[in-house]
Write a protein that holds these residues in place. Structure first.
Motif, PDB file in Angstrom:
ATOM      1  N   ALA A 184      54.959  32.577  47.386  1.00 26.00           N
ATOM      2  CA  ALA A 184      53.628  32.383  47.715  1.00 26.00           C
ATOM      3  C   ALA A 184      52.959  33.436  48.504  1.00 26.00           C
ATOM      4  CB  ALA A 184      53.094  30.856  48.227  1.00 26.00           C
ATOM      5  N   PRO A 185      52.015  33.811  48.661  1.00 31.61           N
ATOM      6  CA  PRO A 185      51.392  34.855  49.683  1.00 31.61           C
ATOM      7  C   PRO A 185      51.625  34.101  51.149  1.00 31.61           C
ATOM      8  CG  PRO A 185      49.491  33.762  48.483  1.00 31.61           C
ATOM      9  CD  PRO A 185      50.714  33.212  47.981  1.00 31.61           C
ATOM     10  N   ASP A 186      51.833  35.185  52.081  1.00 29.63           N
ATOM     11  CA  ASP A 186      51.931  35.135  53.399  1.00 29.63           C
ATOM     12  C   ASP A 186      51.329  36.237  54.008  1.00 29.63           C
ATOM     13  OD1 ASP A 186      52.887  33.824  55.754  1.00 29.63           O
ATOM     14  OD2 ASP A 186      55.186  33.624  55.080  1.00 29.63           O
ATOM     15  N   MET A 187      51.826  36.356  55.399  1.00 28.13           N
ATOM     16  CA  MET A 187      50.936  37.207  56.008  1.00 28.13           C
ATOM     17  C   MET A 187      51.139  38.605  55.613  1.00 28.13           C
ATOM     18  SD  MET A 187      52.046  36.119  60.300  1.00 28.13           S
ATOM     19  CE  MET A 187      51.223  37.834  60.655  1.00 28.13           C
ATOM     20  N   ARG A 205      46.304  39.939  45.404  1.00 25.60           N
ATOM     21  CA  ARG A 205      46.739  41.430  44.761  1.00 25.60           C
ATOM     22  C   ARG A 205      48.097  41.465  44.475  1.00 25.60           C
ATOM     23  NH1 ARG A 205      46.109  46.730  48.143  1.00 25.60           N
ATOM     24  NH2 ARG A 205      47.652  45.438  49.177  1.00 25.60           N
ATOM     25  N   GLU A 206      48.875  41.202  45.724  1.00 24.59           N
ATOM     26  CA  GLU A 206      50.278  41.061  45.516  1.00 24.59           C
ATOM     27  C   GLU A 206      50.930  40.250  44.629  1.00 24.59           C
ATOM     28  OE1 GLU A 206      48.981  43.394  48.912  1.00 24.59           O
ATOM     29  OE2 GLU A 206      48.738  41.270  48.300  1.00 24.59           O
ATOM     30  N   THR A 224      52.693  31.948  43.037  1.00 26.94           N
ATOM     31  CA  THR A 224      51.319  31.082  43.338  1.00 26.94           C
ATOM     32  C   THR A 224      50.432  31.916  43.855  1.00 26.94           C
ATOM     33  OG1 THR A 224      50.549  29.039  44.083  1.00 26.94           O
ATOM     34  CG2 THR A 224      52.355  29.866  45.319  1.00 26.94           C
ATOM     35  N   GLY A 225      49.306  31.663  44.255  1.00 22.96           N
ATOM     36  CA  GLY A 225      48.361  32.324  44.884  1.00 22.96           C
ATOM     37  C   GLY A 225      47.802  33.565  44.228  1.00 22.96           C
ATOM     38  N   ARG A 284      43.109  27.280  46.175  1.00 23.41           N
ATOM     39  CA  ARG A 284      44.237  27.624  46.617  1.00 23.41           C
ATOM     40  C   ARG A 284      44.317  28.058  47.972  1.00 23.41           C
ATOM     41  NH1 ARG A 284      47.564  29.403  49.030  1.00 23.41           N
ATOM     42  NH2 ARG A 284      49.572  30.180  48.561  1.00 23.41           N
ATOM     43  N   THR A 285      43.388  29.005  48.397  1.00 20.39           N
ATOM     44  CA  THR A 285      43.120  29.677  49.679  1.00 20.39           C
ATOM     45  C   THR A 285      43.160  28.560  50.789  1.00 20.39           C
ATOM     46  OG1 THR A 285      42.053  31.378  48.479  1.00 20.39           O
ATOM     47  CG2 THR A 285      41.745  31.386  50.929  1.00 20.39           C
TER      48      THR A 285
END
Length: 157
Positions: free
Chosen positions: A28-31, A36-37, A61-62, A73-74
């Motif tokens: 999942a996205p993090d800092m 995009r990633e 996810t994300g 999700r955000t």
């Protein structure tokens, strides 16, 4: 361009070793990362290891909505912080143990961090009537007026 190349190569290496895939491990996205990633990772997985996997986009996810991401999700983690706290605070037995009345309304709180999770947690707490008196980030920022809290929520800084 370089970040995209690094992200895509990292994805391939994770997948080749069996560390990435639907039902295996779903990053999942993090800092410093976001939709995009995550879309680069999903695209790379789908076009390499997951080429025959109907559910290949479920490897992360994300993702953006257009790539199979989900609405909400955000704010989901911040909403989870709010709901788990609210369940505790609404319980009369627990609140009696700590000498407080049930409910978030009128209670004060300090948030640790004001990134994505902190921002959305603050919004939900504010809507429930809690007063945010501080945010701990790199420094401590005390807000004692509603206007300050609303400005913080609007600007995210």
């Amino acid at each position: 361009m370089e970040l995209e190349k690094i992200t895509r190569r990292f994805t391939v290496e994770l997948a080749k070793k069996g560390f990435l895939g639907p039902g295996i491990d779903v990053p999942a996205p993090d800092m410093g990362t976001g939709e995009r990633e995550m879309s680069w990772m999903a695209d790379t997985y789908k076009n390499t290891i997951g080429v025959t996997d109907l559910n290949s986009h479920a490897c992360v996810t994300g993702k953006p909505i257009v790539m199979g991401g989900i609405h909400g999700r955000t704010s989901a983690t911040g909403r989870g912080v709010f709901h788990s706290t609210n369940i505790f605070v609404e319980d009369p037995e627990y609140m009696e143990m700590v000498g407080l009345v049930p409910g978030l309304s009128g209670k004060t709180c300090i948030l640790q961090g004001f990134g994505n999770v902190g921002l959305h947690t603050a919004r939900y707490f504010h809507r429930a009537g809690a007063k945010i008196i501080g945010v701990i980030e790199w420094m401590v920022l005390y807000t004692t007026h509603l206007v300050s809290t609303l400005k913080l929520l609007r600007t995210g800084s």
